[in-house]
Design an enzyme around this catalytic site. Structure first.
Site, PDB file in Angstrom:
ATOM      1  N   LYS A  48       0.834  -1.198   0.000  1.00 51.20           N
ATOM      2  CA  LYS A  48       0.000   0.000   0.000  1.00 51.20           C
ATOM      3  C   LYS A  48       0.879   1.263   0.000  1.00 51.20           C
ATOM      4  O   LYS A  48       0.674   2.175  -0.796  1.00 51.20           O
ATOM      5  CB  LYS A  48      -0.908   0.005   1.234  1.00 51.20           C
ATOM      6  CG  LYS A  48      -1.785  -1.228   1.423  1.00 51.20           C
ATOM      7  CD  LYS A  48      -2.876  -1.336   0.413  1.00 51.20           C
ATOM      8  CE  LYS A  48      -3.914  -2.392   0.782  1.00 51.20           C
ATOM      9  NZ  LYS A  48      -3.390  -3.755   0.929  1.00 51.20           N
ATOM     10  N   LYS A  73      -8.593   1.821   4.120  1.00 49.73           N
ATOM     11  CA  LYS A  73      -8.187   0.420   4.150  1.00 49.73           C
ATOM     12  C   LYS A  73      -6.964   0.240   5.037  1.00 49.73           C
ATOM     13  O   LYS A  73      -6.149   1.165   5.197  1.00 49.73           O
ATOM     14  CB  LYS A  73      -7.889  -0.083   2.737  1.00 49.73           C
ATOM     15  CG  LYS A  73      -6.895   0.753   1.947  1.00 49.73           C
ATOM     16  CD  LYS A  73      -6.837   0.275   0.500  1.00 49.73           C
ATOM     17  CE  LYS A  73      -5.991   1.170  -0.380  1.00 49.73           C
ATOM     18  NZ  LYS A  73      -5.978   0.748  -1.783  1.00 49.73           N
ATOM     19  N   ARG A 131      -5.156  -5.080 -12.929  1.00 48.79           N
ATOM     20  CA  ARG A 131      -3.861  -5.612 -12.518  1.00 48.79           C
ATOM     21  C   ARG A 131      -2.929  -5.593 -13.741  1.00 48.79           C
ATOM     22  O   ARG A 131      -3.179  -6.260 -14.738  1.00 48.79           O
ATOM     23  CB  ARG A 131      -4.018  -7.039 -11.988  1.00 48.79           C
ATOM     24  CG  ARG A 131      -2.709  -7.817 -11.821  1.00 48.79           C
ATOM     25  CD  ARG A 131      -1.728  -7.174 -10.855  1.00 48.79           C
ATOM     26  NE  ARG A 131      -2.279  -6.908  -9.561  1.00 48.79           N
ATOM     27  CZ  ARG A 131      -2.372  -7.813  -8.572  1.00 48.79           C
ATOM     28  NH1 ARG A 131      -1.981  -9.067  -8.786  1.00 48.79           N
ATOM     29  NH2 ARG A 131      -2.857  -7.465  -7.407  1.00 48.79           N
ATOM     30  N   ARG A 139     -10.384  -6.309 -12.843  1.00 53.79           N
ATOM     31  CA  ARG A 139     -11.237  -7.005 -11.880  1.00 53.79           C
ATOM     32  C   ARG A 139     -12.470  -6.148 -11.646  1.00 53.79           C
ATOM     33  O   ARG A 139     -12.398  -5.125 -10.965  1.00 53.79           O
ATOM     34  CB  ARG A 139     -10.493  -7.257 -10.562  1.00 53.79           C
ATOM     35  CG  ARG A 139      -9.477  -8.398 -10.584  1.00 53.79           C
ATOM     36  CD  ARG A 139      -8.057  -8.020 -10.993  1.00 53.79           C
ATOM     37  NE  ARG A 139      -7.536  -6.799 -10.436  1.00 53.79           N
ATOM     38  CZ  ARG A 139      -6.767  -6.733  -9.345  1.00 53.79           C
ATOM     39  NH1 ARG A 139      -6.445  -7.818  -8.690  1.00 53.79           N
ATOM     40  NH2 ARG A 139      -6.283  -5.585  -8.934  1.00 53.79           N
ATOM     41  N   ARG A 173     -15.325  -3.201  -4.077  1.00 56.09           N
ATOM     42  CA  ARG A 173     -14.055  -3.880  -4.316  1.00 56.09           C
ATOM     43  C   ARG A 173     -14.100  -4.735  -5.582  1.00 56.09           C
ATOM     44  O   ARG A 173     -15.066  -5.453  -5.819  1.00 56.09           O
ATOM     45  CB  ARG A 173     -13.711  -4.774  -3.117  1.00 56.09           C
ATOM     46  CG  ARG A 173     -13.663  -4.031  -1.799  1.00 56.09           C
ATOM     47  CD  ARG A 173     -13.672  -5.002  -0.635  1.00 56.09           C
ATOM     48  NE  ARG A 173     -14.901  -5.787  -0.615  1.00 56.09           N
ATOM     49  CZ  ARG A 173     -15.094  -6.830   0.183  1.00 56.09           C
ATOM     50  NH1 ARG A 173     -14.133  -7.202   1.028  1.00 56.09           N
ATOM     51  NH2 ARG A 173     -16.238  -7.505   0.145  1.00 56.09           N
ATOM     52  N   ASP A 232      -1.806  -2.206  -9.323  1.00 58.60           N
ATOM     53  CA  ASP A 232      -3.260  -2.089  -9.327  1.00 58.60           C
ATOM     54  C   ASP A 232      -3.611  -0.670  -9.754  1.00 58.60           C
ATOM     55  O   ASP A 232      -3.180   0.301  -9.116  1.00 58.60           O
ATOM     56  CB  ASP A 232      -3.838  -2.386  -7.946  1.00 58.60           C
ATOM     57  CG  ASP A 232      -3.769  -3.863  -7.607  1.00 58.60           C
ATOM     58  OD1 ASP A 232      -3.450  -4.666  -8.496  1.00 58.60           O
ATOM     59  OD2 ASP A 232      -4.034  -4.220  -6.441  1.00 58.60           O
TER      60      ASP A 232
END
Length: 319
Positions: free
Chosen positions: A129, A164, A214, A229, A237, A277
Site C-alpha cells: 500500500k 483500508k 492488474r 477485476r 471492491r 493495481d
C-alpha cells in the site's frame, strides 16, 4: 536450473488458477528442476541460511482442480539456500513479523550467494500500500495516518473516500465512506484500532465500475494485457477474492506510461515481478509479495505470462 519455491502448503493451492503453479509448469517445460519449502522451514544455522526443502515433480495431465498435480521425488532434507540456482519467494501475506524475518533471512542468503526473486530487501522495502506514495504523480489524493482528526478532515475535504488497512489482501478491510456516513467514527476507530494503527485513505475513484486493473511487470517490462477485476453490482471492491470478475484487456497508453515509469526502477531494486493495481488513471497498490493473474490473462488472450516470467528468470540468473 534447480529452483526453490518458498510457498504456502501445496495442498491449499488452487492449482487450476494459481500463478505460482503456472510458473512451475513453465519452468519444468524448459527443463528446470523444482523444490519447495515453507516460510517456517527457513532457518539460520551457524550463520548459514538454510531450509528444509522437498524436491517435487509435476504430474503430467493431472487434474489441476484436485490435489494430485505434483508428487514428492525425494524425502525432505536440509539444504543451504545458496545451493539452489534460483529462489522464488511466493509466500502469500499476511505481511507480519514472521514475513519480515523471512525477508531478512533471504537477504542474508543473497549475501551468501543465493539468487532470490523477488529479493528479500525488495519485498521488505516496498510495502504494497505504502509503495505508491513514491509515485504520487500517478495517485489520487492519498493520506496515510492513524490520527482521527486528519482522517475526518480528509473525508470532509473529499467527501467520497476509500479507507483500508496497510496490511490487508484480497480486499479485506476496505470501506467506502460516502458524504453522509453515519458509521464514520466506528469504521475509523475499528480500522485504526482506536488510533494505534496507521491506515490509508484515498479519494474514491468512480472508474472502479470499469474494473481495478492488474498490470503485471516482469523484468521491468509490462505484460501487454491487464486483468480488469470488475466489481459485483453494488460492491466497491474489484478483487477476485471479493467476487470480482476478471476481464483481460490491452494496456491503454496511460497504463503503459505508468508501467514504464515504475517498472524499470523497481526491477533495479531486485523486484523481477510486480503487480500494479490501477483504477482509471491512478495507481492504488504496488504488489510485490506474490502477484497473481497469470492464468486469467493467458487463458483470455493467449499471451503466455508464465513463459515470459521463466524467460526473465533465466535472463536474471544468466543462462
Amino acid at each position: 536450473m534447480h529452483i526453490l519455491f518458498v510457498i504456502d502448503p501445496l495442498p491449499g493451492l488452487k492449482a487450476y488458477k494459481d500463478s505460482s503453479v503456472a510458473m512451475m509448469h513453465a519452468l519444468v517445460g524448459r527443463g528446470h528442476t523444482l523444490s519447495v519449502t515453507l516460510q517456517d522451514e527457513l532457518f539460520i544455522d551457524q550463520g548459514i541460511v538454510k531450509c528444509t526443502a522437498t524436491r517435487i515433480e509435476l504430474v503430467e495431465g493431472a487434474d489441476l482442480h484436485g490435489h494430485a498435480w505434483w508428487r514428492d521425488v525425494a524425502p525432505a532434507n536440509d539444504a543451504e539456500l545458496g545451493q539452489f540456482d534460483a529462489i522464488i519467494m511466493r509466500k502469500d501475506p499476511p505481511f507480519d513479523m514472521e514475513y519480515v524475518y523471512a525477508t531478512h533471512m533471504l537477504e542474508y542468503a543473497e549475501a551468501q550467494g543465493a539468487r532470490v526473486f523477488n529479493s528479500g530487501a525488495g519485498i521488505r522495502n516496498h510495502p504494497e500500500k505504502l509503495a505508491i506514495t513514491e509515485f504520487s504523480e500517478f495517485t489520487a489524493p492519498t493520506l496515510v495516518t492513524r490520527n482521527m482528526k486528519r482522517l475526518r478532515e480528509f473525508h470532509a475535504n473529499h467527501q467520497d473516500v476509500i479507507v483500508k488497512p496497510l496490511d490487508g489482501m484480497g480486499g479485506t478491510g476496505i470501506f467506502r465512506l460516502q458524504p453522509v456516513e453515519p458509521n464514520l467514527g466506528a469504521i475509523l476507530e475499528t480500522l485504526t484500532n482506536d488510533g494505534s494503527r496507521s491506515i490509508m485513505a484515498q479519494r474514491y475513484i468512480p472508474d472502479i465500475v470499469n474494473g481495478d486493473k492488474r498490470i503485471l511487470i516482469i523484468g521491468g517490462e509490462a505484460v501487454p494485457y491487464s486483468l480488469a477485476r470488475i466489481p459485483l453490482a453494488g460492491e466497491t471492491r474489484g478483487n477476485l477474492a471479493a467476487g470480482g470478475r476478471g476481464v483481460a484487456q490491452p494496456l491503454t497508453a496511460h497504463d503503459l506510461e505508468i508501467a514504464q515509469a515504475i517498472g524499470p526502477k523497481l526491477a533495479e531494486r531486485g523486484l523481477i515481478l510486480v503487480g500494479l493495481d490501477v483504477i482509471g488513471d491512478y495507481i492504488t497498490e504496488i504488489n510485490v509479495t506474490s502477484p497473481t493473474c497469470f492464468v486469467e490473462i493467458t487463458e483470455q488472450t493467449g499471451f503466455d505470462v508464465a513463459a515470459r516470467f521463466a524467460t526473465a528468470l533465466e535472463e536474471a540468473v544468466g543462462i
